[in-house]
Design an enzyme around this catalytic site. Structure first.
Site, mmCIF file in Angstrom:
data_model
loop_
_atom_site.group_PDB
_atom_site.id
_atom_site.type_symbol
_atom_site.label_atom_id
_atom_site.label_comp_id
_atom_site.label_asym_id
_atom_site.label_seq_id
_atom_site.Cartn_x
_atom_site.Cartn_y
_atom_site.Cartn_z
ATOM 1 N N ASP A 64 10.167 -5.132 -7.377
ATOM 2 C CA ASP A 64 11.524 -4.557 -7.301
ATOM 3 C C ASP A 64 11.656 -3.523 -6.183
ATOM 4 O O ASP A 64 12.637 -3.524 -5.435
ATOM 5 C CB ASP A 64 11.910 -3.872 -8.622
ATOM 6 N N SER B 59 -8.067 -0.082 -4.961
ATOM 7 C CA SER B 59 -6.640 0.087 -5.230
ATOM 8 C C SER B 59 -6.391 1.266 -6.157
ATOM 9 O O SER B 59 -5.484 2.075 -5.926
ATOM 10 C CB SER B 59 -6.051 -1.181 -5.839
ATOM 11 N N HIS C 41 -3.460 -12.099 -7.454
ATOM 12 C CA HIS C 41 -3.903 -10.827 -8.024
ATOM 13 C C HIS C 41 -3.264 -9.593 -7.411
ATOM 14 O O HIS C 41 -2.840 -8.688 -8.121
ATOM 15 C CB HIS C 41 -5.422 -10.757 -7.866
ATOM 16 N N LEU D 103 -7.559 -11.991 -15.796
ATOM 17 C CA LEU D 103 -8.633 -11.531 -14.921
ATOM 18 C C LEU D 103 -9.956 -11.361 -15.650
ATOM 19 O O LEU D 103 -10.012 -10.812 -16.738
ATOM 20 C CB LEU D 103 -8.231 -10.178 -14.329
ATOM 21 N N GLU E 117 -14.557 -8.307 -11.381
ATOM 22 C CA GLU E 117 -15.672 -8.449 -10.457
ATOM 23 C C GLU E 117 -16.897 -7.700 -10.986
ATOM 24 O O GLU E 117 -18.043 -7.981 -10.609
ATOM 25 C CB GLU E 117 -15.233 -7.824 -9.125
ATOM 26 N N ARG F 193 -8.199 -6.676 0.349
ATOM 27 C CA ARG F 193 -8.561 -5.429 -0.332
ATOM 28 C C ARG F 193 -9.920 -5.575 -1.004
ATOM 29 O O ARG F 193 -10.213 -6.607 -1.603
ATOM 30 C CB ARG F 193 -7.512 -5.115 -1.401
ATOM 31 N N GLN G 199 -3.749 -11.335 -2.194
ATOM 32 C CA GLN G 199 -5.124 -11.536 -2.652
ATOM 33 C C GLN G 199 -5.208 -12.470 -3.852
ATOM 34 O O GLN G 199 -4.496 -12.270 -4.840
ATOM 35 C CB GLN G 199 -5.748 -10.193 -3.037
ATOM 36 N N PHE H 53 -19.867 -3.627 -6.593
ATOM 37 C CA PHE H 53 -18.636 -4.412 -6.567
ATOM 38 C C PHE H 53 -18.608 -5.207 -5.266
ATOM 39 O O PHE H 53 -19.385 -4.933 -4.350
ATOM 40 C CB PHE H 53 -17.446 -3.438 -6.621
ATOM 41 N N GLY I 275 3.248 3.945 -12.873
ATOM 42 C CA GLY I 275 1.844 3.527 -12.827
ATOM 43 C C GLY I 275 1.014 4.697 -12.316
ATOM 44 O O GLY I 275 1.501 5.833 -12.203
ATOM 45 N N GLY I 276 -0.242 4.406 -11.973
ATOM 46 C CA GLY I 276 -1.121 5.478 -11.501
ATOM 47 C C GLY I 276 -0.578 6.178 -10.266
ATOM 48 O O GLY I 276 -0.719 7.402 -10.136
ATOM 49 N N ARG J 154 -13.575 -10.721 -1.769
ATOM 50 C CA ARG J 154 -12.817 -11.638 -2.637
ATOM 51 C C ARG J 154 -12.279 -12.856 -1.914
ATOM 52 O O ARG J 154 -12.268 -13.958 -2.471
ATOM 53 C CB ARG J 154 -11.655 -10.867 -3.268
ATOM 54 N N HIS K 181 -7.771 -13.424 -6.671
ATOM 55 C CA HIS K 181 -9.026 -12.962 -7.265
ATOM 56 C C HIS K 181 -9.841 -14.194 -7.621
ATOM 57 O O HIS K 181 -9.319 -15.136 -8.226
ATOM 58 C CB HIS K 181 -8.749 -12.123 -8.511
#
Ligand code: FAD
Length: 588
Positions: free
Chosen positions: A222, A404, A354, A253, A256, A399, A241, A120, A17-18, A287, A243
């Site tokens: 995992d 994130s 979420h 989703l 927001e 959060r 969290q 946001f 991922g990122g 949230r 959402h």
């Protein structure tokens, strides 16, 4: 054991991922030999689904600076975030966003040519009284743009990818040094040992714990479960969290960003009810606040629809042009799954699971830390973690949207820089002791047993139902205790579970069985931590303990697998100075 093939690298990154890809890029550019293992093709990681954007105080729309970003994040965390990590993240934010721009992320633009920023949730008004707009967006497909750019940059930097390999467990020696991981190639079913001087866990969140969620199917926690089995604790797992705006009954989703662009929520009476719960921030409150408000409206009979079980998100007043230009992705989603056009008809929404605020405890360099005497912490040699599976902790008890994507980029980069220093002192791999992979191999071969018993998909459905019924937006002792008992029962029943398919090639049944084992440990950690915390803070809302209790509970939870034990450690707060943020009552 000697028959398991082995590959050696400087650094093993589990997760593409990122978080994993930002770290990999920094390392490959520094000429480290990097392996990235991912159970799905890298650009299918959940980061690709991020919609609304990434926060940075660029001040492109209204005046802003990192202190305000830090204040909002500390307040949003309900004062449970570690303030050294939050400060580091908010100060680094503009730089990582400009880096993304240079990596090729096609951000939306203002008329001035600068990066577009939207309002946001949880972003307060600045000193001039203007609503902050801190979330940098590429329409409503920001994660897609970021993940693809990072993947392409990694290909250019010659990062080595193990695509569609499933990591089973970490490997360590008797002295506690981590030596890499055992993985399985999903296509062939063959195990492989990936040896590394440093290992970074970046396996993302565990949204699949809950029946209704926004997460990818692969988000099964995992890496967190691997850390637990390797003797690490998990931090702040009670904070999950929800959402506020998932498509009602389905969970997908709705960003927001819809409310950031001017959309708002309505109950069955057509009332804009957030004005009652958060008179200042209204629909852009944090949230946890908005999710509780929606759940309360429904519980008190003001829900919409034949079952009065959801509320409406109205954006038809924004005009079709804005919806098509700024929110094309959610328009697609709504038209596909609900057959309505949100530019004309309000969207039925309800809170949906979420984001995993808790995770593997780390310091702000991404080093995994374990508690020592008197609240001190010790880094675990060679072991790192970043992203949603880690708890650094910048999000604390809740959060903020847009923080994130920022977290994964800032700490992916920071961990890589720390690893580069570490590698300069580590010329050789430590020897892998005889039998070091035995336990991990048993986790794999255990599913070759023939027989009939509990079904894996059945247990997974039960688990997700237990979490939804017993560990949702509102909690109390009785409901949580029942939830814990049921989770322990499911954990015991897995021992009697079998799969029918024992073939090797693309055996997804075996992967799902190992994912279930991981999910159940995360589930036990979550309900046990939630039962223990007798206060309400951020996303953890106890009906039987409605107030925040700083005297007793301003501390992080640590859950360990050994006896399902709870332990605690202090929150790091900035010493009292002019720009510190002491705990206050949280209102929006
Ligand atoms: C629908 C949605 C929208 C969001 N929108 C926003 C937003 O607008 N702004 C924002 O800031 N945040 C947003 N978030 C949150 C944010 O996107 C995620 O928290 C973040 O992208 C997680 O990144 P990651 O690198 O930690 O993990 P992920 O992107 O989830 O990647 C995890 C990786 O680990 C790999 N992996 C996992 N287990 C194994 C294993 N056993 N073996 C091998 N590989 C494994 C996976 O293959 C994957 O590559 C959103 C989240 C969702 C679900």
């Amino acid at each position: 054991m000697s028959t398991i093939p082995k590959r050696s690298f400087d650094t093993l990154i589990i997760g593409a991922g990122g978080g994993g890809l930002r770290a990999a890029l920094q390392l490959s550019q520094a000429d480290a030999r990097v392996a990235v293992v991912s159970k799905v093709f890298p650009t299918r990681s959940h980061t690709v689904a991020a919609q609304g954007g990434v926060n940075a105080a660029l001040a492109n729309v209204v005046p802003d600076n990192w202190h305000w970003h830090m204040f909002d994040t500390v307040k949003g965390s309900d004062y449970l975030g570690d303030q050294d990590a939050i400060e580091y993240m908010c100060r680094a934010a503009p730089r990582v966003v400009y880096e993304l721009e240079h990596f090729g992320v096609p951000f939306s633009r203002l008329d001035t040519g600068r990066i577009y920023q939207r309002a946001f949730g949880g972003q307060s008004r600045n000193f001039g009284g203007e609503q902050a707009a801190r979330t940098c967006a590429a329409a409503d497909r920001t994660g897609h743009a970021i993940l693809h750019s990072l993947y392409q940059q990694n290909i250019r930097a010659k990062t080595h990818f193990f695509d569609e390999y499933f990591a089973i467990d970490l490997i360590k020696d008797q002295d506690g040094y981590f030596l890499g991981a055992l993985a399985i190639e999903i296509a062939s079913g063959e195990p492989i040992l990936i040896e590394a001087k440093t290992t970074l866990i970046a396996t993302g969140g565990a949204g699949q714990l809950f029946r209704t969620n926004t997460n990818a199917l692969v988000n099964t926690g995992d890496g967190m479960a691997m850390a637990l089995r390797a003797g690490m604790p998990l931090q702040d797992m009670e904070f999950f969290q929800f959402h506020p705006t998932g498509i009602a009954g389905k969970g997908m989703l709705i960003t927001e960003g819809v409310r950031g662009e001017g959309g708002y929520l309505l109950n069955a009476d057509g009332e804009r009810f957030m004005e009652r719960y958060a008179p200042n921030a209204k629909d852009l409150a944090s949230r946890d606040v908005v999710s509780r408000a929606i759940a309360t409206e429904v519980r008190e009979g003001r829900g919409v629809g034949p079952n009065k079980d959801h509320v409406l998100l109205k954006l038809d007043h924004l005009g079709a042009d804005i919806v098509k230009k700024r929110l094309p992705g959610i328009r697609d989603t709504v038209m596909t799954f609900l057959h309505i056009d949100p530019a004309e008809t309000p969207i039925p929404v309800f809170p949906t699971a979420h984001y995993t605020m808790g995770g593997i405890p780390t310091d702000r360099f991404g080093q995994v830390v374990i508690p020592e005497q008197q609240g001190a912490e010790e880094p675990v040699p060679g072991l790192y973690s970043v992203g949603e599976c880690a708890c650094v902790s910048v999000h604390g008890a809740n959060r903020l949207g847009g923080n994130s994507l920022l977290d994964i980029l800032v700490f992916g980069r920071a961990a890589a820089n720390h690893i580069i220093d570490h590698l300069s002192e580590q010329r050789y791999h430590r020897p892998i002791p005889e039998g070091a992979t035995d336990v991990a191999m048993q986790r794999l071969t255990r599913w070759n047993r023939q027989g009939k018993g509990e079904s894996v998909p059945g247990l997974r459905r039960e688990l997700a139902k237990v979490m939804e019924d017993h560990c949702s937006v509102f909690r109390n002792e009785e409901v949580l205790q029942q939830g814990k008992d049921k989770m322990l029962e499911i954990r015991a029943r897995i021992r009697d579970a079998y799969i029918d398919d024992h073939s090797k090639v693309f055996n997804t049944a075996r992967i799902e069985a190992m994912e279930l084992e991981n999910l159940v440990e995360i589930g036990v950690a979550t309900v046990t931590s939630a039962l223990a915390r007798t206060e309400s803070r951020g996303a953890h809302s106890r009906i039987d303990y409605p107030e925040r209790d700083d005297a007793k509970w301003m501390r992080h939870s640590l859950f360990s697998l050994d006896g399902d034990k709870m332990d605690y450690k202090p929150v790091r707060i900035k010493p009292l100075t002019v720009d510190s943020f002491p705990p206050k009552k949280r209102t929006y």
